[in-house]
Scaffold this motif. Structure first.
Motif: not given
Length: 317
Positions: A228-241
């Motif tokens: 899921d692209n949405q889950t991948k985007a959430a991972i990127n946000v969490v890693e950046q945060t």
């Protein structure tokens, strides 16, 4: 029968002998008084100055109390919004006064005082014997509330003025020792609190990091299963945060920042309340001329009476 009568004391004869030898008695009295007077002229004089005191009030240690209150407010276990964690006034005053009394009665404190006085007065060499006598010249007597007595300090010197001045200097010297000790205790408590908060922050960061790693791992597992692209985007946000700091972590970091400035240097304070000022004494403690004149005068009278009786016996022979 005659022997017992001969051994009896002839009071009338003794009185007559004493009366005839009254010049010896008078001479003995005069010599005794003169010797007593001469002794007091050359003997070391002792003048006793006395001070009495009790626990200080808050106005005397306000700055120290404020620093303790600040430390308690920044404590790991205190609530910043609560005022019940402030340092108890009675406890602080008692602690300061007990420190003062301990220093006041300390032999080491008295020894340091006299050594400092000896360095200031270069004309006087402070030998071990002289130092011991000086240490013993300062005496502390603890008060007893049940008997209505208060804490008393006395100092014996060779003049009335010096006894009063030295006692005032000793009180000021002890105050400085108390302030130095209290400053050290405050700095040690401050450092101990910083260490506890640093440990607490390290623990909270490890908890936040573990929660972050667990969350990222969970999201990656979900992304691998569902693509899921949405889950991948959430991972990127969490890693950046990165790990999310909790409210307690932010609060402890703010406390640590406030503590890192350290306690301020205490302003000079008085750790006692004076009840009786160490004024110059009116009469000396020793030697006491009237008492010595009476004692030595009596000794002179006794010696003169003995001479009078002896002289009478010699005339009969």
């Amino acid at each position: 029968m005659h022997s017992s009568i001969d051994n009896e004391l002839d009071v009338e004869s003794c009185v007559q002998r004493l009366w005839r030898g009254k010049k010896w008695i008078g001479l003995g009295l005069i010599l005794g008084v003169l010797l007593a007077w001469a002794y007091t002229m050359f003997a070391t004089q002792k003048w006793l100055s006395v001070a009495q005191f009790s626990r200080p009030d808050l106005s005397k240690v306000t700055h120290y109390y404020q620093e303790l209150s600040k430390l308690n407010q920044l404590s790991t276990y205190s609530d910043p919004a609560s005022t019940t964690d402030n340092a108890d006034v009675e406890t602080v005053l008692d602690a300061v006064y007990q420190t003062f009394l301990q220093q006041l009665a300390s032999v080491d404190n008295r020894r340091r005082f006299w050594l400092e006085q000896g360095r200031a007065d270069k004309a006087e060499s402070m030998t071990p014997t002289r130092l011991d006598r000086r240490v013993a010249s300062i005496q502390f007597a603890a008060g007893d509330k049940l008997h209505g007595t208060v804490d008393t300090l006395s100092l014996t010197a060779e003049s009335a003025a010096s006894s009063s001045q030295l006692l005032k200097r000793y009180l000021a010297f002890t105050d400085q020792q108390v302030m130095d000790q209290v400053q050290q205790q405050l700095s040690a408590a401050w450092q101990s609190e910083m260490t506890k908060i640093e440990q607490q922050i390290a623990f909270e960061k490890s908890v936040a990091q573990a929660a972050y790693d667990q969350h990222v791992k969970q999201l990656k597992n979900e992304a691998a299963q569902s693509d899921d692209n949405q889950t991948k985007a959430a991972i990127n946000v969490v890693e950046q945060t990165g790990p999310v700091a909790s409210d307690s972590l932010l609060r402890d970091q703010a406390r640590l920042a406030a503590l890192q400035s350290g306690p301020t240097s205490l302003k000079p304070f008085t750790s006692w309340t004076m009840l009786q000022s160490p004024e110059p004494p009116i009469s000396r403690q020793s030697p006491r001329l009237p008492l010595l004149m009476v004692m030595w005068g009596l000794v002179g009278v006794i010696i003169g009476a003995g001479i009078a009786l002896t002289q009478r016996v010699k005339k009969k022979e």
